[in-house]
Design an enzyme around this catalytic site. Structure first.
Site, PDB file in Angstrom:
ATOM      1  N   TRP A 120      -1.440   7.149   4.289  1.00  0.00           N
ATOM      2  CA  TRP A 120      -0.859   6.518   5.481  1.00  0.00           C
ATOM      3  C   TRP A 120       0.287   5.582   5.095  1.00  0.00           C
ATOM      4  O   TRP A 120       1.330   5.557   5.738  1.00  0.00           O
ATOM      5  CB  TRP A 120      -1.953   5.774   6.246  1.00  0.00           C
ATOM      6  CG  TRP A 120      -1.597   5.221   7.601  1.00  0.00           C
ATOM      7  CD1 TRP A 120      -2.010   4.034   8.105  1.00  0.00           C
ATOM      8  CD2 TRP A 120      -0.820   5.831   8.650  1.00  0.00           C
ATOM      9  NE1 TRP A 120      -1.541   3.867   9.389  1.00  0.00           N
ATOM     10  CE2 TRP A 120      -0.807   4.963   9.743  1.00  0.00           C
ATOM     11  CE3 TRP A 120      -0.133   7.040   8.755  1.00  0.00           C
ATOM     12  CZ2 TRP A 120      -0.128   5.239  10.930  1.00  0.00           C
ATOM     13  CZ3 TRP A 120       0.552   7.328   9.937  1.00  0.00           C
ATOM     14  CH2 TRP A 120       0.550   6.435  10.995  1.00  0.00           C
ATOM     15  N   LYS A 161      -7.859   0.381   8.793  1.00  0.00           N
ATOM     16  CA  LYS A 161      -9.003   0.687   9.654  1.00  0.00           C
ATOM     17  C   LYS A 161     -10.271   0.373   8.878  1.00  0.00           C
ATOM     18  O   LYS A 161     -10.636   1.101   7.961  1.00  0.00           O
ATOM     19  CB  LYS A 161      -8.952   2.151  10.093  1.00  0.00           C
ATOM     20  CG  LYS A 161      -7.751   2.413  11.024  1.00  0.00           C
ATOM     21  CD  LYS A 161      -7.665   3.822  11.537  1.00  0.00           C
ATOM     22  CE  LYS A 161      -6.498   3.949  12.517  1.00  0.00           C
ATOM     23  NZ  LYS A 161      -6.246   5.315  12.973  1.00  0.00           N
ATOM     24  N   LYS A 215      -9.643   7.166   0.057  1.00  0.00           N
ATOM     25  CA  LYS A 215     -10.918   6.465   0.193  1.00  0.00           C
ATOM     26  C   LYS A 215     -11.599   6.829   1.506  1.00  0.00           C
ATOM     27  O   LYS A 215     -10.960   6.930   2.546  1.00  0.00           O
ATOM     28  CB  LYS A 215     -10.704   4.946   0.142  1.00  0.00           C
ATOM     29  CG  LYS A 215     -10.094   4.468  -1.162  1.00  0.00           C
ATOM     30  CD  LYS A 215     -11.077   4.578  -2.300  1.00  0.00           C
ATOM     31  CE  LYS A 215     -10.441   4.229  -3.632  1.00  0.00           C
ATOM     32  NZ  LYS A 215     -11.177   4.738  -4.777  1.00  0.00           N
ATOM     33  N   GLN A 227     -13.869   5.700   4.511  1.00  0.00           N
ATOM     34  CA  GLN A 227     -14.057   4.372   5.103  1.00  0.00           C
ATOM     35  C   GLN A 227     -15.290   4.275   5.997  1.00  0.00           C
ATOM     36  O   GLN A 227     -15.934   3.240   6.058  1.00  0.00           O
ATOM     37  CB  GLN A 227     -12.831   4.022   5.950  1.00  0.00           C
ATOM     38  CG  GLN A 227     -11.531   4.266   5.229  1.00  0.00           C
ATOM     39  CD  GLN A 227     -10.908   3.019   4.678  1.00  0.00           C
ATOM     40  OE1 GLN A 227      -9.994   2.501   5.249  1.00  0.00           O
ATOM     41  NE2 GLN A 227     -11.416   2.513   3.584  1.00  0.00           N
ATOM     42  N   ARG A 259     -10.729  12.562   7.291  1.00  0.00           N
ATOM     43  CA  ARG A 259     -11.552  12.617   6.083  1.00  0.00           C
ATOM     44  C   ARG A 259     -13.012  12.235   6.316  1.00  0.00           C
ATOM     45  O   ARG A 259     -13.903  12.738   5.636  1.00  0.00           O
ATOM     46  CB  ARG A 259     -10.929  11.719   5.024  1.00  0.00           C
ATOM     47  CG  ARG A 259     -10.788  10.285   5.458  1.00  0.00           C
ATOM     48  CD  ARG A 259     -10.097   9.441   4.411  1.00  0.00           C
ATOM     49  NE  ARG A 259      -8.672   9.353   4.629  1.00  0.00           N
ATOM     50  CZ  ARG A 259      -7.895   8.391   4.122  1.00  0.00           C
ATOM     51  NH1 ARG A 259      -8.404   7.476   3.336  1.00  0.00           N
ATOM     52  NH2 ARG A 259      -6.626   8.352   4.377  1.00  0.00           N
ATOM     53  N   LYS A 316     -14.261   3.776  15.152  1.00  0.00           N
ATOM     54  CA  LYS A 316     -14.208   5.233  15.386  1.00  0.00           C
ATOM     55  C   LYS A 316     -14.534   6.012  14.120  1.00  0.00           C
ATOM     56  O   LYS A 316     -14.959   7.168  14.190  1.00  0.00           O
ATOM     57  CB  LYS A 316     -12.871   5.637  16.005  1.00  0.00           C
ATOM     58  CG  LYS A 316     -11.642   5.278  15.173  1.00  0.00           C
ATOM     59  CD  LYS A 316     -11.205   6.363  14.252  1.00  0.00           C
ATOM     60  CE  LYS A 316     -10.287   5.838  13.164  1.00  0.00           C
ATOM     61  NZ  LYS A 316      -9.666   6.851  12.357  1.00  0.00           N
ATOM     62  N   GLY A 350       0.837  -1.196   0.000  1.00  0.00           N
ATOM     63  CA  GLY A 350       0.000   0.000   0.000  1.00  0.00           C
ATOM     64  C   GLY A 350       0.866   1.238   0.000  1.00  0.00           C
ATOM     65  O   GLY A 350       1.983   1.219   0.537  1.00  0.00           O
TER      66      GLY A 350
HETATM   67  P1  NAD Z   1      -5.570   6.410   0.826  1.00  0.00           P
HETATM   68  O1  NAD Z   1      -7.020   6.403   1.097  1.00  0.00           O
HETATM   69  O2  NAD Z   1      -4.783   7.660   0.977  1.00  0.00           O
HETATM   70  O3  NAD Z   1      -5.304   6.006  -0.684  1.00  0.00           O
HETATM   71  C1  NAD Z   1      -5.986   5.062  -1.377  1.00  0.00           C
HETATM   72  C2  NAD Z   1      -4.983   4.037  -1.837  1.00  0.00           C
HETATM   73  O4  NAD Z   1      -5.686   2.975  -2.449  1.00  0.00           O
HETATM   74  C3  NAD Z   1      -3.989   4.576  -2.867  1.00  0.00           C
HETATM   75  O5  NAD Z   1      -2.705   4.099  -2.589  1.00  0.00           O
HETATM   76  C4  NAD Z   1      -4.522   3.967  -4.160  1.00  0.00           C
HETATM   77  O6  NAD Z   1      -3.490   3.775  -5.086  1.00  0.00           O
HETATM   78  C5  NAD Z   1      -5.041   2.653  -3.659  1.00  0.00           C
HETATM   79  N1  NAD Z   1      -5.999   2.017  -4.551  1.00  0.00           N
HETATM   80  C6  NAD Z   1      -6.920   2.594  -5.343  1.00  0.00           C
HETATM   81  N2  NAD Z   1      -7.593   1.640  -6.028  1.00  0.00           N
HETATM   82  C7  NAD Z   1      -7.062   0.449  -5.631  1.00  0.00           C
HETATM   83  C8  NAD Z   1      -7.341  -0.905  -5.961  1.00  0.00           C
HETATM   84  N3  NAD Z   1      -8.291  -1.226  -6.840  1.00  0.00           N
HETATM   85  N4  NAD Z   1      -6.633  -1.873  -5.360  1.00  0.00           N
HETATM   86  C9  NAD Z   1      -5.672  -1.565  -4.447  1.00  0.00           C
HETATM   87  N5  NAD Z   1      -5.359  -0.297  -4.085  1.00  0.00           N
HETATM   88  C10 NAD Z   1      -6.061   0.689  -4.682  1.00  0.00           C
HETATM   89  O7  NAD Z   1      -4.850   5.222   1.651  1.00  0.00           O
HETATM   90  P2  NAD Z   1      -4.251   5.320   3.134  1.00  0.00           P
HETATM   91  O8  NAD Z   1      -4.507   6.639   3.787  1.00  0.00           O
HETATM   92  O9  NAD Z   1      -2.844   4.851   3.051  1.00  0.00           O
HETATM   93  O10 NAD Z   1      -5.166   4.287   3.907  1.00  0.00           O
HETATM   94  C11 NAD Z   1      -4.858   2.920   4.034  1.00  0.00           C
HETATM   95  C12 NAD Z   1      -5.435   2.421   5.348  1.00  0.00           C
HETATM   96  O11 NAD Z   1      -4.799   3.119   6.429  1.00  0.00           O
HETATM   97  C13 NAD Z   1      -6.927   2.655   5.510  1.00  0.00           C
HETATM   98  O12 NAD Z   1      -7.514   1.538   6.140  1.00  0.00           O
HETATM   99  C14 NAD Z   1      -7.008   3.850   6.451  1.00  0.00           C
HETATM  100  O13 NAD Z   1      -8.187   3.857   7.221  1.00  0.00           O
HETATM  101  C15 NAD Z   1      -5.785   3.614   7.316  1.00  0.00           C
HETATM  102  N6  NAD Z   1      -5.247   4.804   8.004  1.00  0.00           N
HETATM  103  C16 NAD Z   1      -5.145   5.991   7.378  1.00  0.00           C
HETATM  104  C17 NAD Z   1      -4.624   7.095   8.049  1.00  0.00           C
HETATM  105  C18 NAD Z   1      -4.496   8.447   7.385  1.00  0.00           C
HETATM  106  O14 NAD Z   1      -4.315   9.461   8.085  1.00  0.00           O
HETATM  107  N7  NAD Z   1      -4.527   8.525   6.077  1.00  0.00           N
HETATM  108  C19 NAD Z   1      -4.193   6.975   9.351  1.00  0.00           C
HETATM  109  C20 NAD Z   1      -4.292   5.746   9.988  1.00  0.00           C
HETATM  110  C21 NAD Z   1      -4.838   4.661   9.285  1.00  0.00           C
END
Ligand code: NAD
Length: 350
Positions: free
Chosen positions: A16, A129, A304, A306, A277, A213, A12
């Site tokens: 994050w 998450k 995305k 969630q 978000r 959450k 990923g």
């Molecule tokens: P993001 O929402 O910023 O980005 C979406 C990601 O999904 C991108 O890397 C995109 O390339 C990818 N994507 C799009 N279509 C796809 C597909 N068909 N198959 C696979 N990947 C695809 O992602 P993020 O913020 O890194 O979130 C990942 C996880 O981390 C989530 O569960 C989120 O809840 C959790 N998280 C996020 C944060 C934050 O602040 N952003 C903090 C803690 C936890």
């Protein structure tokens, strides 16, 4: 001579995933006695202004789309093919939006099955998450990974807005483990002076806090969009936390109460309900009435949303346990998101 260092692959590369790549890259260099310095990062390939995102990351050492302005260590190597990125890795970090995880694990399974006799076993940690819906209700994402790949899975969750972590603003996070050695190894991989990692033997509690959450944050966003005041928002946080605690115990009576006092519990609720978000999109929904998929595209630049999906998954679980009426906040969020109920009904029956 055989190389016994741990090799890390990050699966990923969103907001994050990229912030974590910075931390992990710093630590594989710092703890070079334990980890191989080079870290592979699987990137869902896309074109950014006509160029492949992997090529931009490998040349500029920056994820210009999902974490602009932050330099990643030079030894983070972006790879668009999943099995090539994970080849040879002993530690897999899953950090993708939860709806994609099953498909990715299915792609990895043949390779991991063929490697079970390794000197260093493969272990995973999920930073995701969310939860997965199935015919029997809900599954934890860590269980999906565990069952598909037949490996041990720890989880990491906390009050961690990615951009703030990447800017090295101090925060805490929680790792839930089943195997103490694995919890401690991942603590070494993630802990820095600005990212303070504690560990607890409760994967289910840590993970469910991180998913649930986001539903509370949707409620907080509705409250902001309706211009309710601080007292109302505090009530939503408190009721949300209570519903989270009750749901966790309904799902698994072994979830620990202490978990809710860790960063993954109370601290993450606060940060998500004031920033993040889910809150932002829900506020816009209450103000404009635009559908969530439109708001996701307009406001999140490819990231995305969630919480709306999780609200659906939670509702299915509560229905199957005949417990909907004991969770009025989760119920109301679901009905606003999916049944056309007005956001003004948010506080009904709380
Ligand atoms: P993001 O929402 O910023 O980005 C979406 C990601 O999904 C991108 O890397 C995109 O390339 C990818 N994507 C799009 N279509 C796809 C597909 N068909 N198959 C696979 N990947 C695809 O992602 P993020 O913020 O890194 O979130 C990942 C996880 O981390 C989530 O569960 C989120 O809840 C959790 N998280 C996020 C944060 C934050 O602040 N952003 C903090 C803690 C936890």
């Amino acid at each position: 001579m055989m190389n016994l260092k741990e090799k890390v692959c990050i699966i990923g590369s969103g907001n994050w995933g990229s912030a974590i790549a910075k931390i992990v890259g710093e630590n594989t260099e710092r703890h070079s006695d334990v980890f191989e310095k080079e870290v592979t990062m699987w990137v869902y390939e896309e074109l950014v202004q006509g160029e492949k995102l992997t090529e931009i990351i490998n040349r500029q050492h920056e994820n210009v789309k999902y974490l602009p302005g932050i330099r990643l260590p030079d030894h983070i190597v972006a790879i668009p093919e999943l099995t090539r990125a994970a080849a040879g890795a002993s530690l897999l970090i899953f950090v993708v939006p939860h709806q994609f995880v099953k498909g990715l694990c299915d792609q990895l399974r043949p390779m991991i099955e063929s490697l079970q006799q390794r000197t260093i076993p493969i272990r995973a940690i999920s930073l995701i998450k969310g939860m997965s819906e199935n015919a029997r209700g809900i599954s934890l994402i860590s269980d999906v990974i565990r069952q598909t790949l037949n490996i041990d899975v720890s989880v990491l969750s906390g009050a961690n807005i990615a951009n703030e972590v990447a800017a090295e603003q101090f925060c805490e996070t929680t790792i839930g483990y089943r195997v103490l050695d694995h919890g401690m190894l991942f603590q070494k991989l993630f802990h820095t002076h600005y990212f303070n990692v504690s560990i607890i033997e409760d994967t289910t509690g840590v993970e469910l806090c991180g998913a649930l959450k986001n539903v509370v944050a949707i409620a907080a966003g509705f409250s902001d969009g309706l211009e309710y005041g601080s007292n109302t928002k505090a009530a939503i946080l408190r009721i949300g936390l209570m519903e989270m605690m009750r749901l966790c115990r309904l799902f698994d009576p072994h979830v620990k109460w202490e978990t809710f006092l860790e960063s993954c519990g109370i601290a993450d609720i606060i940060t998500t309900c004031y920033a993040g978000r889910n809150r932002k999109c829900a506020e816009a929904y209450a103000r404009t009435g635009k559908p969530f998929d439109v708001l996701e595209k307009e406001l999140l630049n490819g990231q995305k949303l969630q919480g709306v999906l999780t609200a659906h998954e939670v509702y299915g679980f509560l229905e199957s346990h005949h417990a909907v009426e004991q969770f009025p906040l989760f119920r109301n969020v679901y009905r606003i998101c999916y049944e056309g109920v007005k956001p003004q009904e948010l506080l009904k029956g709380l």
